[in-house]
Enzyme design. Sequence first.
Site, short mmCIF file in Angstrom:
data_model
loop_
_atom_site.label_atom_id
_atom_site.label_comp_id
_atom_site.label_asym_id
_atom_site.label_seq_id
_atom_site.Cartn_x
_atom_site.Cartn_y
_atom_site.Cartn_z
N CYS A 136 2.34 2.24 -10.84
CA CYS A 136 1.88 3.06 -11.64
C CYS A 136 2.18 2.88 -13.51
CB CYS A 136 2.24 4.68 -11.42
SG CYS A 136 1.93 5.63 -12.16
N CYS A 139 3.18 6.06 -15.63
CA CYS A 139 4.28 7.03 -14.69
C CYS A 139 5.63 5.54 -15.39
CB CYS A 139 4.87 7.12 -13.66
SG CYS A 139 3.02 7.30 -12.18
N ASP A 140 5.35 4.26 -15.34
CA ASP A 140 6.71 3.37 -15.39
C ASP A 140 6.66 3.00 -16.64
OD1 ASP A 140 7.76 4.99 -12.84
OD2 ASP A 140 6.94 3.14 -11.89
#
Length: 316
Positions: A136, A139-140
């Site tokens: 992701c 997300c990261d």
Amino acid sequence: MAEYKTPVLILGSGPAGYTAGIYAARAGHKPVLVSGGQIGGQLTITADVENYPGFPEAVTGAELMHRMRLQAHNVGVEIIDDNIVEVDFSRSPFECSSENHNLFCGQTVIIATGASARWLGLPSEEKFRGFGVSSCATCDGFFYRGRHTAVVGGGNNAVEEALYLANFAASVTLIHRRDKLRAEKTLQDRLFSNPKIKVEWDTVAEEILGTENPLSVTGVKIKNVKTDRSKLLKIDGLFIAIGHHPNTDIFKDQLELSPDGYIVTTPGSSRTSIPGIFAAGDVQSRHFHQAVLAAGSGCLAALEADRYLNDKTEAP
Ligand code: NDP
């Protein structure tokens, strides 16, 4: 074997499940939540979460899910760590049987069993997951500001991840196993015109390399399947974007699913093809897999379950 009876039975312990539980408990429905095999869901394998509101300092995925669980428990959700293996939605109360031979009966069911990212299956991928290997970028990706990254895949998701990463990273290499992308044309146009992104065509990831202490990715060995030549790509982060599969196998013969296996819900609602059964989070959303969206849809499902129960009580 125990039997649990509840007005609101919730399946799944990701953000959608816990949020549904919190709302259902506060509405006085004494919900029972069955956690599923991966307690806390996909976020528990994410390192830092910086895009969930309310956490000005990054929180780890595991910590965030632990807090949601505690909050659900504190407001009165009965949480059972077990895994549903069979359901019978042919009549109400709906029945779900578990791995530990428990029977759960709900006047309503909120399905929040999520979707799982698909992985390549390399041992090194498993080893560095959460330490430089992620599924992701939203997300990261932020953690790779000024660093070198790669994305595996050729669909919409992979191209969107690559474009997103290019906002922060020094470079992004898209590694795709064929010589054509599956992604839609507009996304491809944006990809090809981005100077930070290059594509390795007809190429597969063979092994992810990195340091042991601390665990950290330093590169990926890739092979061109046409020339059979391998080379090392020096990167700090690798994103796997080869699709997701919704966790809906046990609902196959019971509920309407889309051709790719997601639970079909009425647009703008969590209602499924069976009145009294609701779906929330990634299990019914093929496009955007974000914790905050899953939490919001868990809230919606609980509100709709509450309305359904009230309407049933008021009916003559
Ligand atoms: P897709 O199934 O569309 O694409 C998966 C990609 O991964 C394909 O390019 C496939 O290669 C590749 N792949 C699959 N398995 C492997 C493997 N083992 N090794 C290497 N490569 C592999 O998945 P997405 O997650 O991209 O998208 C899922 C759905 O969501 C799609 O319908 C997509 O259109 C939609 N979506 C829409 C968005 C939007 O509208 N903005 C954003 C994101 C997703 P190959 O092409 O060779 O099969």
